[in-house]
Design a protein around this motif. Sequence first.
Motif, PDB file in Angstrom:
ATOM      1  N   ALA A 360       7.587  -8.359  -4.919  1.00  0.00           N
ATOM      2  CA  ALA A 360       6.815  -7.842  -4.123  1.00  0.00           C
ATOM      3  C   ALA A 360       5.581  -7.660  -4.066  1.00  0.00           C
ATOM      4  N   SER A 361       4.957  -8.741  -4.950  1.00  0.00           N
ATOM      5  CA  SER A 361       3.554  -9.207  -5.589  1.00  0.00           C
ATOM      6  C   SER A 361       2.941  -9.837  -4.678  1.00  0.00           C
ATOM      7  N   HIS A 362       3.903 -10.353  -3.481  1.00  0.00           N
ATOM      8  CA  HIS A 362       3.124 -11.322  -2.986  1.00  0.00           C
ATOM      9  C   HIS A 362       2.294 -10.741  -1.519  1.00  0.00           C
ATOM     10  N   ILE A 363       0.762 -11.655  -0.985  1.00  0.00           N
ATOM     11  CA  ILE A 363       0.217 -11.460   0.074  1.00  0.00           C
ATOM     12  C   ILE A 363       0.400 -12.431   1.490  1.00  0.00           C
ATOM     13  N   GLY A 364       0.661 -12.208   2.239  1.00  0.00           N
ATOM     14  CA  GLY A 364       1.116 -12.984   3.511  1.00  0.00           C
ATOM     15  C   GLY A 364       3.076 -13.142   2.565  1.00  0.00           C
ATOM     16  N   LYS A 365       2.619 -15.033   3.304  1.00  0.00           N
ATOM     17  CA  LYS A 365       4.766 -15.279   2.832  1.00  0.00           C
ATOM     18  C   LYS A 365       4.691 -15.623   1.666  1.00  0.00           C
ATOM     19  N   VAL A 366       6.250 -15.604   1.571  1.00  0.00           N
ATOM     20  CA  VAL A 366       6.801 -16.360   1.024  1.00  0.00           C
ATOM     21  C   VAL A 366       7.387 -17.051   1.226  1.00  0.00           C
ATOM     22  N   VAL A 367       7.244 -18.768   1.281  1.00  0.00           N
ATOM     23  CA  VAL A 367       7.638 -20.141   1.388  1.00  0.00           C
ATOM     24  C   VAL A 367       8.931 -21.290   1.039  1.00  0.00           C
ATOM     25  N   VAL A 368      10.015 -21.626   0.715  1.00  0.00           N
ATOM     26  CA  VAL A 368      10.411 -22.361   0.891  1.00  0.00           C
ATOM     27  C   VAL A 368      10.772 -23.795   1.184  1.00  0.00           C
ATOM     28  N   ARG A 369      10.434 -24.779   0.338  1.00  0.00           N
ATOM     29  CA  ARG A 369       9.955 -26.255   1.014  1.00  0.00           C
ATOM     30  C   ARG A 369      11.520 -26.710   1.489  1.00  0.00           C
ATOM     31  N   VAL A 370      12.802 -26.742   2.521  1.00  0.00           N
ATOM     32  CA  VAL A 370      13.535 -27.552   2.390  1.00  0.00           C
ATOM     33  C   VAL A 370      13.672 -28.869   2.201  1.00  0.00           C
ATOM     34  N   SER A 371      12.785 -29.341   3.007  1.00  0.00           N
ATOM     35  CA  SER A 371      13.204 -30.995   2.839  1.00  0.00           C
ATOM     36  C   SER A 371      12.491 -31.869   3.134  1.00  0.00           C
ATOM     37  N   ALA A 372      12.067 -33.042   2.387  1.00  0.00           N
ATOM     38  CA  ALA A 372      10.736 -33.558   2.740  1.00  0.00           C
ATOM     39  C   ALA A 372      10.457 -34.343   4.145  1.00  0.00           C
TER      40      ALA A 372
END
Length: 372
Positions: A360-372
């Motif tokens: 919980a140290s993030h500001i806004g969103k945590v995003v994951v890149r799935v595919s190119a």
Amino acid sequence: MSLPTTQKKYTLESAATPERPKAFKITYHSSAPFPTLPTPTSVLVNVKALALSARDLQIVKGEYPAPHAVHPGTVPVGSGAGEIVAVGPEVKGYTVGDRVILMGMPGHHFQPDLPQSSLERSRGGGTDGTAQEYIPMEYEDLLLAPSHLDWIELAGLCGSSVTSWVHLWGHQPLLPGSTVLCLGTGGVSMYAAQFALVSGSSVIITSSSDEKLAKVKKILEKLLIPGSSKDAIRTINYNTTPEWDVEVRKMTGGRGVDNVIEVGGWGTCAKSVRSVRKGGIVGVSGYLSTYHEVPMELKMEDLSKLILYSAANVRGIFVGNRTQAEQMLRFVDRAGLRPVVSEVYDFADLPKAYEAMEKASHIGKVVVRVSA
């Protein structure tokens, strides 16, 4: 377009313990079966990126109070964005190559409140979610993406942004010149702050960290209308100012704020009610304090009496419908808004993204890149 025969994905597998009988672990599959179109009105989306929410973490930890079963083998995560790679013969308004945002609640198109049937089919819980390279979707559960945002930003635009929109305009529309109290610096609160500032309102942001508050203020100052009051963005560190509701009242000259983005739950709800003006809205869309020690005096407080004599409108805010999401996307497009993305991970590192959510140290969103 040539499509593969297999795909990479994650699934939820039981990790039950006596203390957490509903807990899951996420299991990676490097060569899972490739999905097909289940109906003539469905499309196949190549997921480019996904964004995690508190709900996704709660499901894995076995702490999500879902009114439906979450079954082992379900693909996790409710939000994502991608490109259409195949369409059924009865699909209308979409074509191969379209950039789209995936709705997390299938079938929630125009009803003001979330239907139980949509909740039971929620992505990443009731049905398969976006932690996979390809996902079949009914075309009516897609939204055309704003052209000025990249895949990482589009993933960050899913879910939380619509919840924030409903907080501010879903039931009692926010008026220019209002003041919005945003608890914390997660996705819902950050979107609400952005929307409010661009609409001519002021915001008060809370956090446990002066460093985070300084970063948030710097991010949000870019959105201020020329000539805005120096008090348009104010902050409160709730660790150093534990009676932050009293401070909110001081900041607003005793009146109280017009709208509270309440995501803390048990540990913060009473203070949120004391922070809002008579007739103002306390929109409850989270309960993060449940996972921490809550002082006994807060547990014992008579919240019903407090709500009655404050004349506050306290309402649960779950998520918006398709119509509201389309309104929000038009607003984002015309205002040129960009989601606040804190951290980006590769698909192979999805477990690390969950760990980041838990810290919980993030500001806004945590995003994951799935595919190119």
